[in-house]
Scaffold this motif. Structure first.
Motif, PDB file in Angstrom:
ATOM      1  N   SER A 157       0.855  -1.188   0.000  1.00 51.85           N
ATOM      2  CA  SER A 157       0.000   0.000   0.000  1.00 51.85           C
ATOM      3  C   SER A 157       0.890   1.236   0.000  1.00 51.85           C
ATOM      4  O   SER A 157       2.065   1.165   0.362  1.00 51.85           O
ATOM      5  CB  SER A 157      -0.900   0.008   1.236  1.00 51.85           C
ATOM      6  OG  SER A 157      -0.121   0.146   2.410  1.00 51.85           O
ATOM      7  N   PRO A 158       0.355   2.402  -0.401  1.00 58.85           N
ATOM      8  CA  PRO A 158       1.177   3.613  -0.456  1.00 58.85           C
ATOM      9  C   PRO A 158       1.772   4.032   0.874  1.00 58.85           C
ATOM     10  O   PRO A 158       2.805   4.708   0.897  1.00 58.85           O
ATOM     11  CB  PRO A 158       0.204   4.679  -0.985  1.00 58.85           C
ATOM     12  CG  PRO A 158      -0.882   3.930  -1.635  1.00 58.85           C
ATOM     13  CD  PRO A 158      -1.008   2.633  -0.898  1.00 58.85           C
ATOM     14  N   LEU A 185      11.465   3.787   0.825  1.00 57.59           N
ATOM     15  CA  LEU A 185      12.099   3.710  -0.498  1.00 57.59           C
ATOM     16  C   LEU A 185      11.927   5.011  -1.269  1.00 57.59           C
ATOM     17  O   LEU A 185      12.875   5.543  -1.860  1.00 57.59           O
ATOM     18  CB  LEU A 185      11.481   2.560  -1.293  1.00 57.59           C
ATOM     19  CG  LEU A 185      12.260   1.261  -1.399  1.00 57.59           C
ATOM     20  CD1 LEU A 185      11.460   0.222  -2.156  1.00 57.59           C
ATOM     21  CD2 LEU A 185      13.602   1.488  -2.081  1.00 57.59           C
ATOM     22  N   GLN A 186      10.699   5.530  -1.285  1.00 60.67           N
ATOM     23  CA  GLN A 186      10.446   6.766  -2.024  1.00 60.67           C
ATOM     24  C   GLN A 186      11.225   7.930  -1.422  1.00 60.67           C
ATOM     25  O   GLN A 186      11.823   8.736  -2.145  1.00 60.67           O
ATOM     26  CB  GLN A 186       8.951   7.073  -2.038  1.00 60.67           C
ATOM     27  CG  GLN A 186       8.143   6.101  -2.869  1.00 60.67           C
ATOM     28  CD  GLN A 186       6.668   6.491  -2.909  1.00 60.67           C
ATOM     29  OE1 GLN A 186       6.269   7.428  -3.588  1.00 60.67           O
ATOM     30  NE2 GLN A 186       5.856   5.762  -2.162  1.00 60.67           N
ATOM     31  N   VAL A 187      11.227   8.044  -0.100  1.00 61.60           N
ATOM     32  CA  VAL A 187      11.916   9.149   0.557  1.00 61.60           C
ATOM     33  C   VAL A 187      13.413   9.091   0.264  1.00 61.60           C
ATOM     34  O   VAL A 187      14.047  10.117  -0.058  1.00 61.60           O
ATOM     35  CB  VAL A 187      11.664   9.127   2.073  1.00 61.60           C
ATOM     36  CG1 VAL A 187      12.557  10.135   2.785  1.00 61.60           C
ATOM     37  CG2 VAL A 187      10.196   9.426   2.377  1.00 61.60           C
ATOM     38  N   GLU A 188      14.003   7.911   0.353  1.00 66.85           N
ATOM     39  CA  GLU A 188      15.441   7.801   0.118  1.00 66.85           C
ATOM     40  C   GLU A 188      15.786   8.059  -1.348  1.00 66.85           C
ATOM     41  O   GLU A 188      16.827   8.668  -1.656  1.00 66.85           O
ATOM     42  CB  GLU A 188      15.936   6.417   0.552  1.00 66.85           C
ATOM     43  CG  GLU A 188      15.756   6.131   2.047  1.00 66.85           C
ATOM     44  CD  GLU A 188      16.402   7.188   2.930  1.00 66.85           C
ATOM     45  OE1 GLU A 188      17.642   7.259   2.956  1.00 66.85           O
ATOM     46  OE2 GLU A 188      15.657   7.954   3.590  1.00 66.85           O
ATOM     47  N   ALA A 213      -5.900  12.591  -2.930  1.00 70.00           N
ATOM     48  CA  ALA A 213      -6.356  12.666  -1.542  1.00 70.00           C
ATOM     49  C   ALA A 213      -5.457  11.889  -0.576  1.00 70.00           C
ATOM     50  O   ALA A 213      -5.487  12.140   0.633  1.00 70.00           O
ATOM     51  CB  ALA A 213      -7.786  12.135  -1.442  1.00 70.00           C
ATOM     52  N   GLN A 214      -4.650  10.960  -1.086  1.00 67.77           N
ATOM     53  CA  GLN A 214      -3.789  10.136  -0.243  1.00 67.77           C
ATOM     54  C   GLN A 214      -2.883  11.013   0.629  1.00 67.77           C
ATOM     55  O   GLN A 214      -2.283  11.978   0.154  1.00 67.77           O
ATOM     56  CB  GLN A 214      -2.924   9.238  -1.128  1.00 67.77           C
ATOM     57  CG  GLN A 214      -1.883   8.416  -0.410  1.00 67.77           C
ATOM     58  CD  GLN A 214      -2.461   7.288   0.437  1.00 67.77           C
ATOM     59  OE1 GLN A 214      -3.607   6.893   0.236  1.00 67.77           O
ATOM     60  NE2 GLN A 214      -1.697   6.788   1.378  1.00 67.77           N
ATOM     61  N   PRO A 215      -2.786  10.720   1.936  1.00 66.55           N
ATOM     62  CA  PRO A 215      -1.882  11.495   2.793  1.00 66.55           C
ATOM     63  C   PRO A 215      -0.466  11.520   2.228  1.00 66.55           C
ATOM     64  O   PRO A 215       0.067  10.484   1.816  1.00 66.55           O
ATOM     65  CB  PRO A 215      -1.942  10.739   4.124  1.00 66.55           C
ATOM     66  CG  PRO A 215      -3.282  10.081   4.113  1.00 66.55           C
ATOM     67  CD  PRO A 215      -3.533   9.696   2.690  1.00 66.55           C
ATOM     68  N   ARG A 216       0.140  12.696   2.210  1.00 67.55           N
ATOM     69  CA  ARG A 216       1.433  12.874   1.559  1.00 67.55           C
ATOM     70  C   ARG A 216       2.539  13.107   2.591  1.00 67.55           C
ATOM     71  O   ARG A 216       2.291  13.442   3.742  1.00 67.55           O
ATOM     72  CB  ARG A 216       1.376  14.065   0.582  1.00 67.55           C
ATOM     73  CG  ARG A 216       0.392  13.834  -0.539  1.00 67.55           C
ATOM     74  CD  ARG A 216       0.669  14.727  -1.736  1.00 67.55           C
ATOM     75  NE  ARG A 216       0.175  16.069  -1.634  1.00 67.55           N
ATOM     76  CZ  ARG A 216      -1.042  16.459  -2.028  1.00 67.55           C
ATOM     77  NH1 ARG A 216      -1.897  15.592  -2.519  1.00 67.55           N
ATOM     78  NH2 ARG A 216      -1.397  17.733  -1.929  1.00 67.55           N
ATOM     79  N   VAL A 220      -1.302   5.749  -8.646  1.00 72.31           N
ATOM     80  CA  VAL A 220      -2.107   5.308  -9.784  1.00 72.31           C
ATOM     81  C   VAL A 220      -1.490   4.096 -10.469  1.00 72.31           C
ATOM     82  O   VAL A 220      -2.153   3.081 -10.697  1.00 72.31           O
ATOM     83  CB  VAL A 220      -2.301   6.461 -10.797  1.00 72.31           C
ATOM     84  CG1 VAL A 220      -3.006   5.965 -12.065  1.00 72.31           C
ATOM     85  CG2 VAL A 220      -3.098   7.595 -10.174  1.00 72.31           C
ATOM     86  N   VAL A 221      -0.209   4.185 -10.808  1.00 75.80           N
ATOM     87  CA  VAL A 221       0.428   3.168 -11.648  1.00 75.80           C
ATOM     88  C   VAL A 221       0.769   1.903 -10.867  1.00 75.80           C
ATOM     89  O   VAL A 221       0.588   0.790 -11.368  1.00 75.80           O
ATOM     90  CB  VAL A 221       1.690   3.753 -12.317  1.00 75.80           C
ATOM     91  CG1 VAL A 221       2.425   2.693 -13.124  1.00 75.80           C
ATOM     92  CG2 VAL A 221       1.309   4.925 -13.224  1.00 75.80           C
ATOM     93  N   GLU A 222       1.244   2.056  -9.639  1.00 77.70           N
ATOM     94  CA  GLU A 222       1.664   0.882  -8.871  1.00 77.70           C
ATOM     95  C   GLU A 222       0.594   0.356  -7.920  1.00 77.70           C
ATOM     96  O   GLU A 222       0.548  -0.841  -7.646  1.00 77.70           O
ATOM     97  CB  GLU A 222       2.928   1.204  -8.064  1.00 77.70           C
ATOM     98  CG  GLU A 222       4.169   1.457  -8.907  1.00 77.70           C
ATOM     99  CD  GLU A 222       4.723   0.195  -9.551  1.00 77.70           C
ATOM    100  OE1 GLU A 222       4.149  -0.898  -9.329  1.00 77.70           O
ATOM    101  OE2 GLU A 222       5.730   0.294 -10.267  1.00 77.70           O
ATOM    102  N   PHE A 223      -0.277   1.247  -7.419  1.00 74.75           N
ATOM    103  CA  PHE A 223      -1.222   0.833  -6.390  1.00 74.75           C
ATOM    104  C   PHE A 223      -2.672   0.859  -6.852  1.00 74.75           C
ATOM    105  O   PHE A 223      -3.584   0.634  -6.059  1.00 74.75           O
ATOM    106  CB  PHE A 223      -1.035   1.686  -5.133  1.00 74.75           C
ATOM    107  CG  PHE A 223       0.371   1.661  -4.612  1.00 74.75           C
ATOM    108  CD1 PHE A 223       0.939   0.466  -4.200  1.00 74.75           C
ATOM    109  CD2 PHE A 223       1.143   2.806  -4.563  1.00 74.75           C
ATOM    110  CE1 PHE A 223       2.253   0.427  -3.733  1.00 74.75           C
ATOM    111  CE2 PHE A 223       2.448   2.781  -4.098  1.00 74.75           C
ATOM    112  CZ  PHE A 223       3.007   1.576  -3.683  1.00 74.75           C
ATOM    113  N   GLY A 224      -2.905   1.118  -8.141  1.00 77.87           N
ATOM    114  CA  GLY A 224      -4.236   0.974  -8.726  1.00 77.87           C
ATOM    115  C   GLY A 224      -5.271   1.967  -8.257  1.00 77.87           C
ATOM    116  O   GLY A 224      -6.477   1.725  -8.380  1.00 77.87           O
TER     117      GLY A 224
END
Length: 565
Positions: free
Chosen positions: A300-301, A309-312, A478-481, A466-470
């Motif tokens: 999940s995101p 992973l994204q942050v690094e 709207a997903q918490p960032r 969108v691309v990885e988590f559908g």
């Protein structure tokens, strides 16, 4: 260059696009309902995505003068032209004034004033889009903005926030006082704002256009009125009176450019486009490249591994930005190396899944070297525009022109050895960076996120959602960032805070696990900018929108069925 395509001057041909084109969905999404309505009106009148984009940008100049201005700011945009099937990038960012010196600017770097303004390049950029991709007359395109500016509009809660924040600066200027203070008090939510001087300037530009023999010479006349006529003269006079750096020669010699975008292939059939340096858009592509060989299935995101992973990856990309990305006319930006698959693999190997990196972070290449608004449009012919445009966050109006001028000088380094250092004629490393993704050669995702260094970070998260988590675009927006600050900030005082900022809705268990890995997590609202997204289905006939729920004025429209015009 993307596989299967041949580059064209000023653009990149999309890979293996199908010959048969169906009627396409028409849609507009922006941060203000009045701007979305303007874009919709232009599409319904038969305008292209470029015509609608200029209309949207002009209305945003009126209703969000704290974010952007087609007259006083700069812009980056991506345009998909269905015929000849290519993606191009609009560079509408002007240079530092030729009267600037680092010695003069350094002691004033943190101060409010005209010395913060670089040459406003957006207007020439918008005229270039109208010339290359538009069909309507300038008066038609600017009519909604003129009407809103002259007739007034209600103060939003976002504007109330900015008015309160900038009250001391607003009260320094009689012009700004007339605009934003009534009976001694700041305008409040629901009060009516009038931008009549701005309406006059728009009307003068339309008059210059209308006095020409045809559309092409009319567009040039509108450019000349701005850069070689009354507007330039007014801005330069104001600059000279208020310690700025702009000259008439700076205006007369400037021209915006349509340039080739940069891109990566993500997976088998998605190509992601960004604006080239001097935009910071390359950071999004670098982070995506680092991540794309990881397996996110079943995640999940807000999974701590996913966030870590994204942050690094973001930290590594921004370390490269700090070391290498600046004005390409003054420094060698190693774009091909930074976006190579080999470099992405070496950067991925630097990520420790159990420990957060902290600034200072070295670049992986051994080489020496105020805010914003975003919107997106698709039209009946399959053309698409993704735009992020900005002036910073300075409430400074130029005399009686109605022009809210930018503060982009504060986004340049005071270190003479930095690739983004203040210098006369230099182009600022611009934070604006919308993205566009094509799938099998057709427009797929158009996105943008505001907020200085938040921009490419938010876009990365929304693309992945969108691309990885559908997720749908609305769910993605709207997903918490989260936002990393583990690199020197783009704007003065350029501090690296080494924090990971997350929104309050972020799961507490994820926050605790990220802290265990060494992230200095702070939880708070108002840290993640605003975002909009537009997704087009595989055959181009339907569109879905992601409208920013954190912004009360954000709005989007999908027109009912393809236009018959």
């Amino acid at each position: 260059m993307t596989p299967g395509g041949t580059p064209e001057p000023g653009g990149t041909t999309a890979p293996d696009a199908p010959e048969d084109r169906s009627p396409h969905a028409q849609a507009v999404v922006s941060s203000h309902e009045l701007a979305t309505a303007a874009g919709t009106e232009i599409l319904e009148a038969g305008g292209t995505a470029a015509d609608a984009a200029v209309a949207v940008a002009a209305v945003l100049s009126v209703v969000e003068p704290f974010y952007s201005s087609v007259l006083g700011g700069g812009t980056w945009g991506l345009y998909y032209d269905a015929d000849p099937d290519e993606v191009t990038s609009l560079d509408g960012v002007g240079p530092v004034g030729s009267a600037a010196t680092l010695d003069d600017y350094r002691p004033r770097a943190g101060d409010f004033g005209m010395h913060q303004a670089i040459l406003p390049g957006a207007w020439d950029g918008w005229m270039l889009w109208l010339e290359e991709y538009g069909e309507l007359e300038l008066g038609e395109v600017l009519a909604p903005a003129i009407a809103v500016a002259r007739e007034g509009y209600p103060v939003s809660s976002e504007m109330t926030y900015w008015l309160t924040l900038e009250e001391a600066n607003i009260r320094q200027s009689p012009v700004m006082t007339d605009l934003y203070i009534r009976d001694g008090d700041l305008l409040d939510t629901g009060d009516t704002v009038y931008q009549r001087d701005m309406a006059d300037t728009f009307e003068d530009l339309v008059a210059a256009y209308d006095g020409a023999a045809d559309r092409s010479t009319g567009i040039q006349a509108a450019r000349d009125h701005f850069y070689r006529g009354p507007v330039a003269e007014a801005v330069v006079a104001f600059s000279e009176q208020n310690g700025g750096y702009l000259t008439l020669e700076d205006f007369s010699s400037f021209s915006a450019q349509i340039v080739e975008p940069i891109s990566i292939d993500y997976g088998e059939d998605v190509t992601v486009y960004q604006n080239p340096p001097n935009s910071q858009g390359i950071t999004m592509l670098q982070a995506l490249n680092i991540l794309q060989n990881d397996d996110f299935s079943g995640r999940s995101p807000d999974d701590p591994d996913v966030v870590h992973l994204q942050v690094e990856a973001i930290k590594l990309a921004f370390a490269d930005r700090h070391a290498h990305v600046g004005d390409p006319e003054r420094t060698d930006v190693p774009v091909d190396e930074l976006l190579s698959d080999e470099y992405a693999r070496s950067q991925r190997a630097r990520i420790d899944m159990d420990r957060a990196a902290r600034w200072p972070i070295d670049s992986g290449l051994d080489r020496q070297a105020s805010d914003t608004t975003t919107f997106h449009v698709t039209d009946r012919s399959g053309n698409a525009a993704a735009v992020t445009t900005s002036l910073g966050g300075q409430f400074l109006v130029v005399g009686d022109t109605g022009i809210h001028i930018n503060e982009r000088m504060s986004f340049m380094s005071l270190d003479e050895g930095n690739v983004n250092a203040v210098a006369p004629g230099a182009t600022v490393r611009h934070t604006s960076a919308p993205f566009m993704a094509l799938r099998a050669g057709r427009p797929y995702l158009l996105g943008g996120n505001t907020g200085i260094d938040t921009q490419t970070q938010g876009q990365l998260q929304q693309f992945m959602c969108v691309v990885e988590f559908g997720m749908t675009p609305q769910q993605a927006v709207a997903q918490p960032r989260f936002v990393s600050t583990a690199f020197p900030a783009s704007n003065h005082p350029y501090e690296a805070d080494n924090t990971l900022q997350v929104e309050p809705a972020f799961p507490e268990a994820a926050v605790q696990e990220l802290r265990r890995r060494g992230h200095d997590v702070t939880v708070g609202a108002g840290i993640v900018g605003t975002a909009n997204m537009l997704a087009v289905d595989a055959d181009g006939t339907e569109a879905r929108l992601g409208v920013e729920p954190r912004n009360e004025t954000a709005d989007g429209t999908v027109l009912p069925g393809p236009s018959s015009r």
